[in-house]
Design an enzyme around this catalytic site. Structure first.
Site, PDB file in Angstrom:
ATOM      1  NE  ARG A  30      -2.681   0.041   3.586  1.00  0.00           N
ATOM      2  CZ  ARG A  30      -3.559   0.512   4.451  1.00  0.00           C
ATOM      3  NH1 ARG A  30      -4.842   0.534   4.131  1.00  0.00           N
ATOM      4  NH2 ARG A  30      -3.191   0.941   5.624  1.00  0.00           N
ATOM      5  CG  ASP A  61       5.462  -3.148   9.847  1.00  0.00           C
ATOM      6  OD1 ASP A  61       6.225  -3.583   8.959  1.00  0.00           O
ATOM      7  OD2 ASP A  61       5.065  -1.969   9.885  1.00  0.00           O
ATOM      8  CB  THR A  89      -2.284   7.197  -2.968  1.00  0.00           C
ATOM      9  OG1 THR A  89      -1.555   5.961  -3.141  1.00  0.00           O
ATOM     10  CG2 THR A  89      -1.404   8.343  -3.447  1.00  0.00           C
ATOM     11  CG  ASP A  96       1.892  -2.964   8.763  1.00  0.00           C
ATOM     12  OD1 ASP A  96       1.958  -2.009   7.976  1.00  0.00           O
ATOM     13  OD2 ASP A  96       2.194  -4.135   8.437  1.00  0.00           O
TER      14      ASP A  96
END
Ligand code: PRP
Ligand code: URA
Length: 209
Positions: free
Chosen positions: A104, A203, A108, A200
């Protein structure tokens, strides 16, 4: 919600709670994701077609159930999809694997593709796309657009957490693709993260924050 299955099994929900907890270690997160993938895999494959084949048990010959059709394809959306992929391959070791590299863009939130490798005969197989997170749905929609452009017609999407916004966008873009998830959380925040979520996923799996 049409086309969406929430897997509310108590073991799934219990493990998911530990994964959400920010105190859970990287090693613990990875282990739990693998364990949950077995339980989610059970649901996403529940209605697979069976045929029979003749085998000999030590006692007699029997017509025994066996999966019908060509081998499944598990399509992992990198990186975090690999956490679900490993468990699914334990369940169906003969499955074929596709890898779809997407990240991603932080500003944006568009999905940027950097890798794609899949079996050539996708049109003949059931393709189960795996990614723990369905947030804006940009990544999932892009992954399935790509698979369809390469001939896939029979597709399911398996994730761990979804946002209501992501489910809405995904089912509008790909109404033919059933979604399986362990939870539909409350909302997306202004940065496109699922709330309350788990952070995330990539992560947390790989300790890269
Ligand atoms: C995460 C996740 C999904 C995507 C979901 O990947 O694994 O692929 O975000 O967000 P979306 O629905 O808004 O597209 P990320 O882009 O962080 O890449 P990574 O797995 O390599 O960390
Ligand atoms: N990707 C993640 O890993 N987590 C989110 O909450 C949203 C997108």
């Amino acid at each position: 919600m049409k086309g969406v299955t929430v897997v509310d099994h108590p073991l799934v929900q219990h493990k998911l709670t530990i994964m959400r907890d920010k105190e859970t270690s990287t090693a613990g997160f990875r282990r739990l994701l693998r364990e949950i993938s077995l339980l989610l895999g059970y649901e996403v494959t529940r209605d697979l077609d069976l045929t029979t084949r003749s085998i000999e048990t030590p006692i007699e010959t029997m017509e025994a159930p066996t999966l019908e059709g060509k081998k499944l394809v598990f399509a992992s959306v990198l990186r975090a999809g690999n956490g679900l992929l490993e468990g699914l391959l334990d369940l169906v070791p003969a499955a074929r694997v596709a890898h779809i590299g997407l990240y991603r863009d932080h500003d944006t939130l568009e999905a940027i593709e950097y890798f794609f490798k899949a079996p050539s005969d996708l049109g003949d197989r059931l393709v189960i796309v795996v990614d723990p997170m369905l947030a804006t749905a940009n990544s999932a929609i892009a992954a399935i657009d790509k698979l369809k452009s390469r001939g896939a017609t029979n597709i399911r999407f398996l994730c761990l957490l979804a946002s209501p916004e992501g489910i809405e966008r995904f089912t509008t873009s790909h109404p033919d693709v059933p979604v399986f998830t362990a939870s539909i959380d409350r909302q997306l925040n202004e940065k496109g993260y699922i709330v309350p979520g788990l952070g995330d996923a990539g992560d947390r799996m790989y300790g890269t924050k």
